[in-house]
Design an enzyme around this catalytic site. Structure first.
Site, PDB file in Angstrom:
ATOM      1  N   SER A   1       1.578  -0.315  -2.150  1.00  0.00           N
ATOM      2  CA  SER A   1       0.780   0.715  -2.807  1.00  0.00           C
ATOM      3  C   SER A   1       1.206   0.991  -4.250  1.00  0.00           C
ATOM      4  CB  SER A   1       0.763   1.998  -1.963  1.00  0.00           C
ATOM      5  OG  SER A   1       0.191   1.739  -0.683  1.00  0.00           O
TER       6      SER A   1
ATOM      7  N   GLY B   1      -0.729  -1.359   1.685  1.00  0.00           N
ATOM      8  CA  GLY B   1      -2.146  -1.093   1.902  1.00  0.00           C
ATOM      9  C   GLY B   1      -2.439   0.265   2.517  1.00  0.00           C
TER      10      GLY B   1
ATOM     11  N   ASN C   1      -0.665 -10.183  -5.645  1.00  0.00           N
ATOM     12  CA  ASN C   1      -0.884 -10.922  -4.394  1.00  0.00           C
ATOM     13  C   ASN C   1      -2.320 -10.661  -3.976  1.00  0.00           C
ATOM     14  OD1 ASN C   1      -0.974 -12.067  -1.913  1.00  0.00           O
ATOM     15  ND2 ASN C   1       0.523 -10.699  -0.941  1.00  0.00           N
ATOM     16  N   TRP C   2      -3.170 -11.647  -4.199  1.00  0.00           N
ATOM     17  CA  TRP C   2      -4.599 -11.458  -3.916  1.00  0.00           C
ATOM     18  C   TRP C   2      -4.939 -11.621  -2.437  1.00  0.00           C
ATOM     19  CZ3 TRP C   2      -6.974 -14.541  -8.652  1.00  0.00           C
ATOM     20  CH2 TRP C   2      -6.881 -13.740  -9.791  1.00  0.00           C
ATOM     21  N   LYS C   3      -3.968 -12.011  -1.625  1.00  0.00           N
ATOM     22  CA  LYS C   3      -4.220 -12.166  -0.190  1.00  0.00           C
ATOM     23  C   LYS C   3      -5.515 -12.973   0.021  1.00  0.00           C
ATOM     24  CE  LYS C   3      -1.506  -8.011   0.467  1.00  0.00           C
ATOM     25  NZ  LYS C   3      -1.203  -6.807   1.245  1.00  0.00           N
TER      26      LYS C   3
ATOM     27  N   GLU D   1       9.270  -4.994   0.331  1.00  0.00           N
ATOM     28  CA  GLU D   1       7.990  -4.344   0.642  1.00  0.00           C
ATOM     29  C   GLU D   1       8.119  -3.621   1.981  1.00  0.00           C
ATOM     30  OE1 GLU D   1       4.477  -6.409  -1.427  1.00  0.00           O
ATOM     31  OE2 GLU D   1       4.881  -7.591   0.343  1.00  0.00           O
TER      32      GLU D   1
ATOM     33  N   HIS E   1       5.927 -13.011   3.576  1.00  0.00           N
ATOM     34  CA  HIS E   1       5.187 -11.749   3.467  1.00  0.00           C
ATOM     35  C   HIS E   1       5.051 -11.120   4.854  1.00  0.00           C
ATOM     36  CE1 HIS E   1       1.973  -8.873   2.785  1.00  0.00           C
ATOM     37  NE2 HIS E   1       2.336  -8.907   1.520  1.00  0.00           N
TER      38      HIS E   1
ATOM     39  N   GLY F   1      -0.783  -5.649  -4.250  1.00  0.00           N
ATOM     40  CA  GLY F   1      -1.935  -6.101  -3.485  1.00  0.00           C
ATOM     41  C   GLY F   1      -3.211  -5.497  -4.036  1.00  0.00           C
ATOM     42  N   GLY F   2      -3.701  -4.442  -3.400  1.00  0.00           N
ATOM     43  CA  GLY F   2      -5.004  -3.859  -3.720  1.00  0.00           C
ATOM     44  C   GLY F   2      -5.254  -3.610  -5.200  1.00  0.00           C
TER      45      GLY F   2
ATOM     46  N   GLU G   1       2.654  -9.842   6.303  1.00  0.00           N
ATOM     47  CA  GLU G   1       1.454 -10.282   7.041  1.00  0.00           C
ATOM     48  C   GLU G   1       1.682 -11.647   7.677  1.00  0.00           C
ATOM     49  OE1 GLU G   1      -1.203  -9.575   3.740  1.00  0.00           O
ATOM     50  OE2 GLU G   1      -0.738  -7.447   3.941  1.00  0.00           O
TER      51      GLU G   1
HETATM   52  P1  13P Z   1      -0.780  -3.116  -1.525  1.00  0.00           P
HETATM   53  O1  13P Z   1      -0.398  -3.079  -2.994  1.00  0.00           O
HETATM   54  O2  13P Z   1      -2.238  -3.264  -1.297  1.00  0.00           O
HETATM   55  O3  13P Z   1      -0.137  -2.014  -0.766  1.00  0.00           O
HETATM   56  O4  13P Z   1      -0.146  -4.499  -0.950  1.00  0.00           O
HETATM   57  C1  13P Z   1       1.188  -4.763  -1.161  1.00  0.00           C
HETATM   58  C2  13P Z   1       1.467  -6.162  -0.765  1.00  0.00           C
HETATM   59  O5  13P Z   1       1.444  -6.505   0.402  1.00  0.00           O
HETATM   60  C3  13P Z   1       1.750  -7.126  -1.836  1.00  0.00           C
HETATM   61  O6  13P Z   1       2.264  -8.317  -1.312  1.00  0.00           O
END
Ligand code: 13P
Length: 253
Positions: free
Chosen positions: A215, A175, A10-12, A169, A97, A236-237, A99
Site C-alpha cells: 500500500s 493491496g 510490480n504490475w502483477k 512486504e 512474492h 503494486g496498485g 502471491e
Molecule cells: P500494493 O502496493 O497494491 O499494496 O501491492 C504491493 C505489492 O505486492 C508489490 O509487490
C-alpha cells in the site's frame, strides 16, 4: 557509500503490451529524463518485449520480470528461464512474492534455487519476504523473517549481495490500503539488515537495499523513505497509473 533508492512497479497480472507502451510514453515524459532514484518496471512476461522496446531511449527506467524458473531449460510447461529473460534484456527478477508463495506454493527452498540461478547468470534478484497478520500477531515476525532470509539466501556468495535487493512486504499490507507505520516498517527493516549482517557481514549488509512494499502511495512515500533502513519501495496498485507512480518516484528522491 549511500544506498541509491530503488522504486519498482510490480504490475502483477495487469497491462498487456499496448497498455504498457502507452504507460511508458506518459511516464517517461513525467519523469523527464533524469531521476535521483533507480526506477524499475515489472510487467508480465508477455509484455516484457514491448516494454523493453518502449524503454529503448530511457535514461532512467529499467526492467524486471515477476518470476523465473531456476533451470536453464527442460520439461517445465508454462515456465520461463533466466536465459530467456536475459535475451529480452531484463535487469532484475522479482522472486518469492507473497502471491507466488501463497497462491502458487513456492517455498523458501525454491526461492533459494531461483536466487542462486539468478546470481550464477548475473541477473539481479529482488527477493520478497514478509509476515502474515497471524504471524505478526502471534509474535513470530522476527522468526518468520529470519527463516525466509536464512533459507532463501542460503549459500549465496557475499560478493553478489550488494546487487541483490530485498523487498520487505508485510502480507497484511499488500493491496489492503493498510500500510505499516513508518516506525513499524523501520523496525522490521533494521531487523532484516541485522540478519543480513549475520549472514554476509556488516559491510555487505550496509550496502544491500531493502525496499518496503504494501500500500505504498504518493502520500506515504516520503515518510517511509525517511526511515534509515528503508531504501526504496515495491509498488503494486499505485504503480498502474503513470501519474501516481511518477509522483512516488519523485517523492522518494
Ligand atoms: P500494493 O502496493 O497494491 O499494496 O501491492 C504491493 C505489492 O505486492 C508489490 O509487490
Amino acid at each position: 557509500m549511500p544506498r541509491k533508492p530503488i522504486i519498482a512497479a510490480n504490475w502483477k497480472m495487469h497491462k498487456g503490451p499496448a497498455d504498457a507502451a502507452a504507460f511508458i510514453e506518459e511516464f517517461e515524459n513525467l519523469i523527464g529524463g533524469s531521476s535521483s532514484v533507480e526506477i524499475v518496471l515489472s510487467p508480465t512476461f508477455v509484455t516484457l518485449p514491448a516494454a523493453k522496446a518502449a524503454l529503448a531511449n530511457s535514461e532512467t527506467t529499467q526492467l524486471a520480470a515477476q518470476n523465473c524458473h531456476f533451470e536453464d531449460k527442460g520439461a517445465f510447461t508454462g515456465e520461463i528461464s533466466i536465459g530467456m529473460l536475459q535475451e529480452i534484456g531484463v535487469d532484475y527478477v522479482i522472486i518469492g512474492h507473497s502471491e507466488r508463495r501463497t497462491l502458487f506454493g513456492e517455498d523458501d527452498a525454491m526461492i533459494n534455487a531461483k536466487a542462486k540461478a539468478l546470481h550464477a547468470a548475473g541477473v539481479k534478484p529482488i527477493v520478497c519476504i514478509g509476515e502474515t497478520l497471524e504471524e505478526r500477531e502471534s509474535g513470530q515476525l522476527e522468526s518468520v523473517l529470519r527463516r525466509q532470509l536464512e533459507v532463501g539466501l542460503k549459500e549465496l556468495s557475499a560478493d553478489k549481495m550488494p546487487a541483490t535487493v530485498i523487498a520487505y512486504e508485510p502480507v497484511w499490507a499488500i493491496g489492503t490500503g493498510k500500510t505499516a507505520s513508518p516506525a513499524d516498517a523501520q523496525q522490521a527493516h533494521a531487523f532484516v539488515r541485522k540478519v543480513l549482517g549475520e549472514l554476509f557481514g556488516e559491510e555487505v549488509a550496509a550496502q544491500i537495499r531493502i525496499q518496503y512494499g504494501g500500500s505504498v502511495k504518493p502520500a506515504n512515500t516520503a515518510e517511509l523513505m525517511a526511515q534509515p533502513d528503508i531504501d526504496g519501495a515495491l509498488v503494486g496498485g499505485a504503480s498502474l497509473e503513470p501519474g501516481s507512480f511518477s509522483e512516488i518516484c519523485k517523492n522518494a528522491g
